[in-house]
Design a protein around this motif. Structure first.
Motif, short mmCIF file in Angstrom:
data_model
loop_
_atom_site.label_atom_id
_atom_site.label_comp_id
_atom_site.label_asym_id
_atom_site.label_seq_id
_atom_site.Cartn_x
_atom_site.Cartn_y
_atom_site.Cartn_z
N ALA A 45 -34.33 -48.44 31.95
CA ALA A 45 -35.16 -49.41 31.23
C ALA A 45 -36.32 -49.92 32.06
O ALA A 45 -37.32 -50.37 31.51
CB ALA A 45 -34.30 -50.59 30.76
N LYS A 96 -34.00 -47.75 24.77
CA LYS A 96 -33.71 -47.75 26.20
C LYS A 96 -32.53 -48.66 26.48
O LYS A 96 -32.28 -49.61 25.74
CB LYS A 96 -34.94 -48.19 26.99
CG LYS A 96 -36.16 -47.32 26.69
CD LYS A 96 -37.37 -47.71 27.47
CE LYS A 96 -38.54 -46.84 27.05
NZ LYS A 96 -38.30 -45.40 27.29
N HIS A 97 -31.82 -48.36 27.57
CA HIS A 97 -30.61 -49.12 27.90
C HIS A 97 -30.71 -49.66 29.31
O HIS A 97 -31.23 -49.02 30.22
CB HIS A 97 -29.37 -48.23 27.77
CG HIS A 97 -29.09 -47.78 26.38
ND1 HIS A 97 -28.32 -48.51 25.49
CD2 HIS A 97 -29.51 -46.69 25.69
CE1 HIS A 97 -28.27 -47.88 24.34
NE2 HIS A 97 -28.97 -46.77 24.44
N THR A 111 -34.01 -42.72 28.09
CA THR A 111 -32.99 -43.52 27.41
C THR A 111 -32.25 -44.44 28.37
O THR A 111 -31.93 -45.58 28.01
CB THR A 111 -31.97 -42.59 26.72
OG1 THR A 111 -32.67 -41.76 25.78
CG2 THR A 111 -30.91 -43.40 25.98
N ARG A 148 -33.90 -52.48 24.04
CA ARG A 148 -32.91 -51.60 23.41
C ARG A 148 -33.41 -51.07 22.07
O ARG A 148 -33.10 -49.94 21.69
CB ARG A 148 -31.59 -52.34 23.23
CG ARG A 148 -30.88 -52.68 24.54
CD ARG A 148 -29.49 -53.24 24.26
NE ARG A 148 -28.86 -53.74 25.47
CZ ARG A 148 -28.87 -55.01 25.85
NH1 ARG A 148 -29.47 -55.93 25.08
NH2 ARG A 148 -28.29 -55.40 26.97
N HIS A 159 -34.19 -58.10 26.51
CA HIS A 159 -33.33 -56.91 26.59
C HIS A 159 -33.09 -56.32 25.20
O HIS A 159 -33.05 -55.09 25.04
CB HIS A 159 -32.00 -57.27 27.24
CG HIS A 159 -32.14 -57.76 28.64
ND1 HIS A 159 -31.09 -58.33 29.34
CD2 HIS A 159 -33.20 -57.76 29.50
CE1 HIS A 159 -31.50 -58.66 30.56
NE2 HIS A 159 -32.77 -58.34 30.68
N ASP A 160 -32.93 -57.17 24.20
CA ASP A 160 -32.72 -56.67 22.84
C ASP A 160 -33.93 -55.87 22.36
O ASP A 160 -33.77 -54.84 21.68
CB ASP A 160 -32.45 -57.83 21.88
CG ASP A 160 -31.09 -58.47 22.11
OD1 ASP A 160 -30.18 -57.78 22.59
OD2 ASP A 160 -30.95 -59.68 21.81
#
Length: 381
Positions: A269, A88-89, A266, A84, A80-81
């Motif tokens: 994800a 992207k979130h 954005t 980001r 996930h990091d």
């Protein structure tokens, strides 16, 4: 600067075709050698190294730097990091503080990360404070490097744990332990490559979405998932209505089209969900209709704007990572994910419209049978 090389590996090269499901495990089934691995060590945690690492973050040119979430532990968090760091979130938790199933599944999250890296042309990934990562996370990063071919740099701001050091000793890598060598390593090349395709690195929509954000209404949902033909309007240009949604035939630089592109790139994800949101926003198709696009020969889509190309490519990459490189419809998702796509539409402030219905021809009155009461009031013939 030192270089360590393990015994030569005779397994299949990294660029070969993958027809089986990819898992972020180490060593991979087909190749146990990462594309390129550099380890930078600064046991005194000198801040100069962090500045050098973050100065190398240039997404436009395929170079990203990640600062892992502290004390996140194993699982999907490191993946996930990285997502980001690509701008992207993940979706916001629901009322029960839960996330979608794919976001809590480690392998699914790493496949999504790999799909975006392959699509966006990321060639160099730097991960800071790698000495705090578990050995399992090192293995996931090595597997990601092997599958995508990116150059992996791990910045260790402290001593490397013994178990992780044992893993490193069995893997070919370059070790840098002085500032000049690190500066030369992170220094951008003299000729930066010009990225091809759409400028995805410029997409920065606010997240979480503000409550007063402008909302757009999607086109009416068609009755059938048939080929749509869009023609530009012959009307002269006038003032912009309050909630228009440009179709795929319109200027991609239209300010509303740019807002939609920014939001999708954005705030969504998941590559397949992002592509489905884009198709729904431009055509009005429901998730069920998008899923059925490959079931009829006459089905198809209009020419979509350039900003959707990366989303479609990422969906195809994800299908290949799942072991289905020749999937007839990479946008086909199971029914339980349709609600997640609906949440993504809401996050992008895209409002659905009801299915289009045929209207009766004006001026023509249809006859209806007379009621019993009307018949009782009529004189006998």
């Amino acid at each position: 600067m030192t270089t360590h090389s393990p015994p030569p590996d005779t397994s299949e090269p990294a660029g070969s075709r993958h027809d089986s499901e990819w898992s972020p495990t180490w060593p991979p089934r087909r190749n146990a050698t990462p594309s390129r691995l550099t380890v930078v060590v600064t046991v005194q945690d000198e801040q100069d190294y962090m500045h050098l690492a973050f100065s190398a973050h240039q997404p436009r040119h395929g170079r990203i730097t990640v600062h892992p979430t502290p004390l996140a532990g194993n699982g999907p968090y490191l993946a996930h990091d990285i997502v980001r760091a690509l701008g992207k979130h993940l979706p916001l938790p629901d009322d029960d503080h839960g996330l979608p199933a794919w976001a809590t599944h480690s392998d699914h999250s790493w496949r999504i990360t790999a799909a975006w890296i392959l699509t966006l042309g990321i060639s160099h990934l730097t991960v800071c404070r790698a000495h705090r990562l578990s050995t399992g996370q090192w293995e996931q990063l090595l597997a990601l490097s092997t599958r995508t071919g990116l150059h992996l740099t791990l910045l260790c701001n402290g001593p490397i744990p013994p178990k992780t050091l044992g893993l490193l000793e069995t893997t070919e890598h370059q070790l840098l332990n002085n500032r000049p060598a690190a500066a030369a390593h992170w220094h951008p090349p003299t000729r930066l490559r010009e990225p091809a395709g759409y400028p995805w690195w410029q997409h920065r929509a606010p997240f979480p979405p503000p409550d007063d954000e402008l909302q757009f209404r999607m086109p009416p949902q068609p009755l059938k998932p048939v080929t749509l033909v869009f023609t530009p309007s012959s009307l002269p240009p006038g003032p912009i209505p309050p909630l228009p949604l440009p179709g795929p035939h319109q200027d991609p630089l239209h300010p509303h089209a740019l807002q939609i592109a920014h939001r999708i790139h954005t705030r969504v994800a998941h590559p397949v969900h992002a592509a489905c949101v884009a198709v729904a926003a431009l055509t009005g198709y429901s998730s069920q209709q998008i899923k059925a696009l490959h079931t009829h020969v006459s089905n198809g889509l209009p020419t979509l704007p350039a900003w959707t190309t990366l989303l479609m490519d990422a969906a195809r990459h994800l299908a290949a990572l799942r072991g289905h490189p020749d999937a007839p419809n990479p946008l086909s998702v199971p029914g339980w994910e349709h609600a997640e796509i609906g949440q993504s539409l809401l996050a992008c402030r895209l409002l659905p419209t009801p299915p289009s219905r045929r209207s009766r021809t004006p001026g023509v009155r249809t006859s209806r049978p007379a009621t019993i009461r009307q018949l009782r009031g009529r004189p006998a013939p």
